[in-house]
Motif scaffolding. Sequence first.
Motif, short mmCIF file in Angstrom:
data_model
loop_
_atom_site.label_atom_id
_atom_site.label_comp_id
_atom_site.label_asym_id
_atom_site.label_seq_id
_atom_site.Cartn_x
_atom_site.Cartn_y
_atom_site.Cartn_z
N LEU A 178 0.84 -1.23 -0.07
CA LEU A 178 0.05 -0.07 0.17
C LEU A 178 0.92 1.32 0.01
O LEU A 178 1.81 1.12 0.59
CB LEU A 178 -0.91 -0.14 1.21
N ILE A 179 0.30 2.32 -0.61
CA ILE A 179 1.11 3.61 -0.61
C ILE A 179 1.24 4.33 0.81
O ILE A 179 2.22 5.31 0.78
CB ILE A 179 0.49 4.50 -1.60
N ARG A 180 0.60 3.86 1.65
CA ARG A 180 0.69 4.23 3.15
C ARG A 180 0.57 3.13 4.00
O ARG A 180 -0.10 2.22 3.58
CB ARG A 180 -0.11 5.75 3.29
N ASP A 181 1.09 3.22 5.22
CA ASP A 181 1.04 2.13 6.26
C ASP A 181 -0.48 2.09 6.71
O ASP A 181 -1.07 3.03 7.19
CB ASP A 181 1.90 2.65 7.27
N GLU A 182 -0.91 0.95 6.66
CA GLU A 182 -2.39 0.62 7.08
C GLU A 182 -2.43 -0.92 7.80
O GLU A 182 -1.54 -1.93 7.05
CB GLU A 182 -3.38 0.74 5.95
N ILE B 143 -12.44 2.85 -8.16
CA ILE B 143 -11.65 1.65 -8.32
C ILE B 143 -11.80 1.01 -9.80
O ILE B 143 -12.93 1.18 -10.33
CB ILE B 143 -12.40 0.32 -7.47
N SER B 144 -10.84 0.60 -10.28
CA SER B 144 -10.61 0.15 -11.72
C SER B 144 -10.26 -1.39 -11.74
O SER B 144 -9.33 -1.66 -10.90
CB SER B 144 -9.77 0.81 -12.51
N LEU B 145 -10.85 -2.11 -12.72
CA LEU B 145 -10.30 -3.41 -12.98
C LEU B 145 -9.84 -3.57 -14.42
O LEU B 145 -10.64 -3.05 -15.04
CB LEU B 145 -11.33 -4.65 -12.50
N PHE B 146 -8.77 -4.10 -14.92
CA PHE B 146 -8.37 -4.47 -16.02
C PHE B 146 -7.80 -6.04 -16.12
O PHE B 146 -7.16 -6.47 -15.26
CB PHE B 146 -7.56 -3.48 -16.72
N THR C 77 0.50 8.04 -12.47
CA THR C 77 0.61 8.37 -13.79
C THR C 77 1.95 8.91 -14.09
O THR C 77 3.01 9.36 -13.36
CB THR C 77 -0.54 9.20 -14.11
N ASN C 78 2.20 8.68 -15.45
CA ASN C 78 3.44 9.24 -15.80
C ASN C 78 3.86 10.39 -15.78
O ASN C 78 5.11 10.97 -15.44
CB ASN C 78 3.92 8.54 -17.30
N ASN C 79 2.91 11.41 -15.71
CA ASN C 79 2.86 12.74 -15.66
C ASN C 79 2.95 13.13 -14.03
O ASN C 79 2.72 14.32 -13.54
CB ASN C 79 1.85 13.58 -16.39
N LEU C 80 2.71 12.24 -13.30
CA LEU C 80 2.61 12.24 -11.68
C LEU C 80 1.46 13.08 -11.32
O LEU C 80 1.39 13.77 -10.01
CB LEU C 80 3.99 13.27 -11.19
N SER C 81 0.51 13.04 -12.01
CA SER C 81 -0.83 13.88 -11.62
C SER C 81 -1.62 13.11 -10.66
O SER C 81 -2.44 13.49 -9.79
CB SER C 81 -1.72 14.39 -12.91
N MET C 82 -1.74 11.80 -10.63
CA MET C 82 -2.53 10.84 -9.88
C MET C 82 -1.54 9.39 -9.26
O MET C 82 -0.53 9.36 -9.95
CB MET C 82 -3.62 10.28 -10.76
N GLY C 83 -2.05 8.98 -8.47
CA GLY C 83 -1.37 7.61 -7.92
C GLY C 83 -2.33 6.93 -6.82
O GLY C 83 -3.36 7.41 -6.49
N GLY C 84 -1.96 5.83 -6.52
CA GLY C 84 -2.64 4.65 -5.50
C GLY C 84 -2.06 3.66 -5.44
O GLY C 84 -0.92 3.30 -5.71
N SER C 85 -2.86 2.92 -5.04
CA SER C 85 -2.57 1.33 -4.62
C SER C 85 -2.99 0.32 -5.65
O SER C 85 -4.06 0.85 -6.11
CB SER C 85 -2.77 0.89 -3.40
N TYR D 30 -7.79 7.03 -4.32
CA TYR D 30 -8.58 7.79 -3.23
C TYR D 30 -7.58 8.46 -2.61
O TYR D 30 -6.94 8.19 -1.59
CB TYR D 30 -9.14 6.42 -2.48
N PRO D 31 -7.51 9.50 -2.99
CA PRO D 31 -6.20 10.53 -2.42
C PRO D 31 -6.39 10.67 -0.91
O PRO D 31 -7.63 10.97 -0.31
CB PRO D 31 -6.30 12.01 -3.14
N ASN D 32 -5.50 10.62 -0.06
CA ASN D 32 -5.27 11.03 1.32
C ASN D 32 -6.31 10.30 2.09
O ASN D 32 -6.67 10.33 3.22
CB ASN D 32 -5.67 12.44 1.45
#
Length: 369
Positions: A73-77, A236-239, A309-317, A340-342
């Motif tokens: 995960l991108i932060r401790d949980e 949430i996305s699935l691919f 994202t490659n342009n660093l505009s978004m991110g997540g787990s 789901y930022p923050n």
Amino acid sequence: MKNSSIISPLWSLILALVLLYGCDAEGGFGTSSNKPKSRGAIGEIVVAVDSIKWQGPVGQAVRDVFEGSIPGLIRDENFYDLRKVDPRAMNKVLKMSTNIIYVTTFDDKKGGSQVINAMFTKESKEKAAADPSLFMLRNSDEFALDQEVIYLFGNNEAELIQNLKENKRQLQNLFQVRERNRMQKVILARKSSEANMAGQQLGLQLSVPASYQIAKSADNFLWLRQPTISTARPDISLFFYSTDYTSELQTFPDSIIALRERITRQHIYGNPDNRNSFLITERLDPSPVFTNFRINDNFAVEIRGGWKTNNLSMGGSFLAYIMVDAEKGKLYYMEGFVYYPNEAHRESIREIETILLATQLVAPETKAQ
């Protein structure tokens, strides 16, 4: 999951270890028809343990098992939210909790531990003394329906702590499977037939909630997304992607990451109008975690990590699986990622895990034409 221990092969001895409440007025054993439905948030465990023991080495060992950080995960949980309760305060309401752990050692004379120790017969304590590897009893639906009750015990603290450390992953997995099955009943009550038909084109039978919609369908690729109507809910996305399986090298970590980024560069963008916003894999914080796995008897690799994202505009787990169908010579990549930022990602990843592990291979004769 069957009502049996995953820890010790001496289950027949463990069954004899504990004499529980019986049909008492405090809500013990009863017929399934007169038991209430258990209740509690997904990921929550009630821990009944003496307060002094909880503050000491045993309490720390229990927390190390069940409050450890979820990898990738991108932060401790934490894996689970623990709710500590004094055993003397375990009333009817608390006994209806979905997940309960009782913790004790037989040499402990403090009040809370004595309440739990009184549940054990003299003979059961003698068996535990003769075999220090016996440390757990698992009992489903003891006080309520759809309930998991675990007893963790030892002759002394050192013995119990050692068993907890040695069986950490198995104990985590026990509740992980339980919570996944519990979530499956909720989110897969209504499934998307449209998603299943699209998945069959790839050779997969998908079990996806009706709330997910097709964002893109192409040769060997399917992207599903659960639209978010407000920032108060995770996106949430699935691919899913299929390709030929030609070598074991395709299941190595570097090859998996390379495949993932070929797929996302071609198909998935944070902003559809910006072709430079394709998804990439976070390499350092967190680093991807790879675990060999099996899905419906097929070899698989689980990958947990962070995306951006490659342009660093978004991110997540994200959570993904590479699954091999050696018989048909096919390799499948399936992933779910959350934006789901923050906010916490634990339950979103649990939802993704539930959906992906419900995926099955389509038999050749039933594959859509």
